[in-house]
Design a protein around this motif. Structure first.
Motif, short mmCIF file in Angstrom:
data_model
loop_
_atom_site.label_atom_id
_atom_site.label_comp_id
_atom_site.label_asym_id
_atom_site.label_seq_id
_atom_site.Cartn_x
_atom_site.Cartn_y
_atom_site.Cartn_z
N LEU A 126 0.81 -1.21 0.00
CA LEU A 126 0.00 0.00 0.00
C LEU A 126 0.85 1.27 0.00
CD1 LEU A 126 -2.74 -1.09 2.57
CD2 LEU A 126 -2.85 -1.17 0.08
N ASN A 127 2.04 1.20 0.60
CA ASN A 127 2.95 2.34 0.58
C ASN A 127 4.37 1.86 0.86
OD1 ASN A 127 3.36 2.13 3.40
ND2 ASN A 127 1.63 3.51 3.82
N GLU A 128 5.34 2.79 0.85
CA GLU A 128 6.74 2.43 1.05
C GLU A 128 7.10 2.22 2.51
OE1 GLU A 128 9.34 5.07 -1.02
OE2 GLU A 128 8.23 4.87 -2.89
N ALA A 129 6.22 2.58 3.42
CA ALA A 129 6.48 2.40 4.85
C ALA A 129 6.21 0.97 5.31
CB ALA A 129 5.64 3.37 5.67
N GLY A 130 5.77 0.11 4.39
CA GLY A 130 5.55 -1.28 4.73
C GLY A 130 4.10 -1.68 4.87
N ALA A 131 3.17 -0.74 4.69
CA ALA A 131 1.75 -1.08 4.78
C ALA A 131 1.37 -1.99 3.62
CB ALA A 131 0.90 0.18 4.77
N ALA A 132 0.58 -3.04 3.93
CA ALA A 132 0.18 -3.99 2.90
C ALA A 132 -1.05 -4.76 3.35
CB ALA A 132 1.32 -4.96 2.60
N ALA A 145 -9.84 -19.04 5.01
CA ALA A 145 -9.58 -17.78 4.34
C ALA A 145 -9.18 -16.76 5.40
CB ALA A 145 -10.82 -17.30 3.60
N GLY A 146 -8.40 -15.78 4.98
CA GLY A 146 -7.99 -14.77 5.94
C GLY A 146 -7.48 -13.53 5.25
N LEU A 147 -7.28 -12.50 6.06
CA LEU A 147 -6.76 -11.23 5.57
C LEU A 147 -5.83 -10.67 6.62
CD1 LEU A 147 -6.87 -9.00 3.40
CD2 LEU A 147 -8.70 -7.95 4.74
N GLU A 148 -4.62 -10.31 6.20
CA GLU A 148 -3.65 -9.68 7.09
C GLU A 148 -3.44 -8.25 6.64
OE1 GLU A 148 0.97 -10.07 8.64
OE2 GLU A 148 0.01 -11.76 7.66
N TRP A 149 -3.47 -7.32 7.59
CA TRP A 149 -3.23 -5.91 7.31
C TRP A 149 -1.94 -5.52 8.04
CZ3 TRP A 149 -5.90 -1.40 10.23
CH2 TRP A 149 -5.44 -0.19 9.73
N SER A 150 -0.87 -5.35 7.28
CA SER A 150 0.40 -4.89 7.84
C SER A 150 0.37 -3.37 7.80
CB SER A 150 1.58 -5.41 7.03
OG SER A 150 1.61 -6.81 7.03
N MET A 151 0.42 -2.73 8.96
CA MET A 151 0.37 -1.27 9.00
C MET A 151 1.71 -0.65 8.69
SD MET A 151 -2.03 -0.82 12.29
CE MET A 151 -3.46 -1.85 12.46
N ASN A 152 2.78 -1.35 9.06
CA ASN A 152 4.16 -0.96 8.72
C ASN A 152 5.01 -2.21 8.84
OD1 ASN A 152 4.87 -1.23 11.53
ND2 ASN A 152 3.99 0.81 11.87
N HIS A 153 6.32 -2.07 8.82
CA HIS A 153 7.20 -3.25 8.88
C HIS A 153 7.17 -3.94 10.24
CE1 HIS A 153 8.90 -2.63 4.94
NE2 HIS A 153 9.17 -1.37 5.23
N ASN A 154 6.65 -3.27 11.27
CA ASN A 154 6.72 -3.81 12.63
C ASN A 154 5.39 -4.20 13.26
OD1 ASN A 154 9.55 -3.45 12.74
ND2 ASN A 154 9.24 -1.28 13.17
N PHE A 155 4.26 -3.87 12.64
CA PHE A 155 2.98 -4.10 13.30
C PHE A 155 1.92 -4.50 12.27
CE2 PHE A 155 -1.06 -2.85 15.25
CZ PHE A 155 -0.93 -3.48 16.48
N PHE A 196 -8.22 -14.12 15.47
CA PHE A 196 -7.78 -12.73 15.35
C PHE A 196 -6.39 -12.66 15.96
CE2 PHE A 196 -7.25 -8.51 17.29
CZ PHE A 196 -7.35 -7.74 16.14
N SER A 197 -5.43 -12.10 15.24
CA SER A 197 -4.07 -12.03 15.77
C SER A 197 -3.47 -10.66 15.58
CB SER A 197 -3.17 -13.11 15.14
OG SER A 197 -3.12 -12.96 13.75
N VAL A 198 -2.59 -10.32 16.49
CA VAL A 198 -1.82 -9.07 16.46
C VAL A 198 -0.36 -9.49 16.34
CG1 VAL A 198 -1.19 -6.99 17.70
CG2 VAL A 198 -3.52 -7.89 17.89
N LYS A 199 0.34 -8.89 15.37
CA LYS A 199 1.75 -9.22 15.18
C LYS A 199 2.58 -7.97 15.39
CE LYS A 199 0.53 -12.81 11.92
NZ LYS A 199 0.67 -13.36 10.60
N ALA A 200 3.58 -8.07 16.26
CA ALA A 200 4.45 -6.95 16.56
C ALA A 200 5.89 -7.43 16.57
CB ALA A 200 4.08 -6.31 17.89
#
Length: 104
Positions: free
Chosen positions: A12-18, A67-77, A98-102
């Motif tokens: 989604l952007n260069e900061a790692g969002a995807a 099925a699932g969807l992961e939303w990476s907000m940046n490279h760390n979260f 539901f999972s949180v990845k940090a």
């Protein structure tokens, strides 16, 4: 157990969002007993009867789907939401995760 999955990451952007949608499909085959029996007592306490429980007899072939969807907000979260289902004769199981990845 045979399981295959597909996932595609969309930046989604260069900061790692995807966003990463994923699916999986599989087959399993039960080799153990098709029915489980359990007998229980209340220890050494006298006067209490024992009792038994039998599970339903389930099919040996099992279909697995997810099925699932992961939303990476940046490279760390990131956050993820997944569904997994298991389907066989006389037994169906649904699970939501539901999972949180940090990263530290």
């Amino acid at each position: 157990l045979l399981n295959a999955g597909l996932a595609k990451r969309f930046a989604l952007n260069e900061a790692g969002a995807a966003l990463t949608p994923r699916i999986n499909l599989g087959l399993g085959y039960e080799l153990a007993d098709r029915q489980v029996s359990l007998t229980s007592t209340f220890g050494e306490i006298g006067g209490f009867p024992h009792f038994g429980v039998n599970s339903p007899e389930v099919g040996r072939l099992r279909l697995l789907a997810g099925a699932g969807l992961e939303w990476s907000m940046n490279h760390n979260f990131g956050l993820a939401l997944d569904y997994q289902g298991s389907f066989q004769d006389n037994y169906t199981e649904h699970m939501g995760i539901f999972s949180v990845k940090a990263k530290f």
